[in-house]
Design a protein around this motif. Structure first.
Motif, PDB file in Angstrom:
ATOM      1  N   VAL A   4     -14.065   3.511   5.101  1.00 37.64           N
ATOM      2  CA  VAL A   4     -13.249   2.345   5.476  1.00 37.64           C
ATOM      3  C   VAL A   4     -13.850   1.058   4.891  1.00 37.64           C
ATOM      4  O   VAL A   4     -13.134   0.205   4.351  1.00 37.64           O
ATOM      5  N   ALA A   5     -15.181   0.929   4.954  1.00 41.14           N
ATOM      6  CA  ALA A   5     -15.841  -0.280   4.432  1.00 41.14           C
ATOM      7  C   ALA A   5     -15.671  -0.366   2.910  1.00 41.14           C
ATOM      8  O   ALA A   5     -15.388  -1.436   2.366  1.00 41.14           O
ATOM      9  N   GLN A  54     -10.029  -3.308  -1.605  1.00 36.48           N
ATOM     10  CA  GLN A  54      -8.789  -4.061  -1.348  1.00 36.48           C
ATOM     11  C   GLN A  54      -9.025  -5.557  -1.539  1.00 36.48           C
ATOM     12  O   GLN A  54      -8.181  -6.265  -2.095  1.00 36.48           O
ATOM     13  N   ARG A  55     -10.202  -6.033  -1.077  1.00 36.91           N
ATOM     14  CA  ARG A  55     -10.518  -7.464  -1.238  1.00 36.91           C
ATOM     15  C   ARG A  55     -10.603  -7.826  -2.718  1.00 36.91           C
ATOM     16  O   ARG A  55     -10.076  -8.839  -3.153  1.00 36.91           O
ATOM     17  N   LEU A  56     -11.246  -6.927  -3.458  1.00 39.00           N
ATOM     18  CA  LEU A  56     -11.451  -7.152  -4.898  1.00 39.00           C
ATOM     19  C   LEU A  56     -10.118  -7.318  -5.642  1.00 39.00           C
ATOM     20  O   LEU A  56      -9.995  -8.138  -6.546  1.00 39.00           O
ATOM     21  N   ARG A  59      -5.788  -3.066   5.172  1.00 36.72           N
ATOM     22  CA  ARG A  59      -7.080  -2.530   5.583  1.00 36.72           C
ATOM     23  C   ARG A  59      -6.866  -1.242   6.376  1.00 36.72           C
ATOM     24  O   ARG A  59      -5.892  -1.124   7.119  1.00 36.72           O
ATOM     25  N   ALA A  60      -7.795  -0.303   6.214  1.00 40.76           N
ATOM     26  CA  ALA A  60      -7.779   0.917   7.037  1.00 40.76           C
ATOM     27  C   ALA A  60      -8.843   0.764   8.126  1.00 40.76           C
ATOM     28  O   ALA A  60      -9.770  -0.039   7.993  1.00 40.76           O
ATOM     29  N   GLU A  63       0.842  -1.209   0.000  1.00 38.32           N
ATOM     30  CA  GLU A  63       0.000   0.000   0.000  1.00 38.32           C
ATOM     31  C   GLU A  63       0.877   1.259   0.000  1.00 38.32           C
ATOM     32  O   GLU A  63       0.613   2.221  -0.706  1.00 38.32           O
ATOM     33  N   PHE A  64       1.927   1.239   0.815  1.00 42.20           N
ATOM     34  CA  PHE A  64       2.808   2.408   0.947  1.00 42.20           C
ATOM     35  C   PHE A  64       4.104   2.088   0.187  1.00 42.20           C
ATOM     36  O   PHE A  64       5.084   1.632   0.758  1.00 42.20           O
TER      37      PHE A  64
END
Ligand SMILES: C[S@@+](CC[C@H](N)C(=O)[O-])C[C@H]1O[C@@H](n2cnc3c(N)ncnc32)[C@H](O)[C@@H]1O
Length: 216
Positions: free
Chosen positions: A162-163, A169-171, A177-178, A13-14
């Motif tokens: 967040v949701a 992210q799952r996709l 996760r945040a 992510e970073f």
């Protein structure tokens, strides 16, 4: 110290691109409003000669500013190695070579990853970590005098964001996760560790709090 740490998707992510953008933003605009509020609050409490431990400090903008304003040394713990090249350039440009140590480590799982420090900083970090109680508890146990941290407000809007981000992210098969953790529980973790937290900043996206050791 453990050989490695579970990056929880933070390393993807970073990444290099995020690091380059963070460094460019710091060079052109300085600290963000929330980061400046945190640094100024610490400065008012006194940071002359202080040791700083920053957790998840990214390219290091906050600890560089604290060093410029009188702190003596800084240690940065990160889960992502992608910042290291940009961070080294910023240290050199600031003339602070030799005063910053960087490690890839997670204090929440490796209590020996850092020594105690006068000042501990977590800016926009608890929102990237699931076990915030453990992370904040570990950070608090390393703070000799002061701890400052920022977090997103826990509103319907942020919980929705967040949701949605978790679904995205799952996709794409990513682990990151945040989170918008409950502020009152985070404050209680700090209080249980002997720190007295107070709110110091509030804007649309971020809240910040400073906690001072009660017996220090
Ligand atoms: C949103 S970025 C913020 C970076 C920097 N503090 C800033 O505000 O520009 C969150 C950072 O926290 C790091 N992080 C999350 N949990 C961490 C942990 N337990 N230990 C060290 N770093 C962590 C991530 O790798 C990521 O670089």
């Amino acid at each position: 110290m453990a050989d490695c740490c579970d990056p929880r998707g933070c390393d993807r992510e970073f990444d290099d691109r995020f690091a380059r953008r963070s460094a460019a933003a710091y060079r052109s605009q300085g600290l963000s409003r929330s980061a400046e509020a945190m640094v100024s609050a610490l400065e008012r409490r006194g940071i002359e000669g202080a040791s700083v431990l920053e957790i998840g400090g990214g390219v290091g903008a906050i600890h560089l500013e604290l060093l410029r304003r009188g702190a003596a040394t800084a240690t940065n713990l990160e889960l992502s190695p992608a910042y290291d090249a940009e961070a080294a350039r910023l240290v050199a440009e600031a003339g602070l070579t030799g005063r910053v140590t960087r490690r890839i480590a997670d204090l929440a799982v490796d209590a020996d990853a850092a020594d105690d420090a006068d000042v501990v900083v977590l800016h926009r970090v608890v929102c990237c970590y699931p076990d915030y109680r453990r992370l904040l508890g570990a950070a608090a146990s390393r703070a000799r005098r002061l701890l400052v941290f920022s977090y997103p407000p826990r509103t319907l809007l942020t919980r929705g964001v967040v949701a949605l981000d978790a679904a995205r992210q799952r996709l794409v098969g990513r682990e990151y996760r945040a989170f918008a953790h409950p502020p009152e529980v985070m404050f209680a973790v700090l209080a249980a560790a002997g720190l007295a937290p107070e709110r110091i900043h509030r804007d649309l996206a971020w809240r910040a709090a400073l906690a001072e050791r009660r017996d220090g």
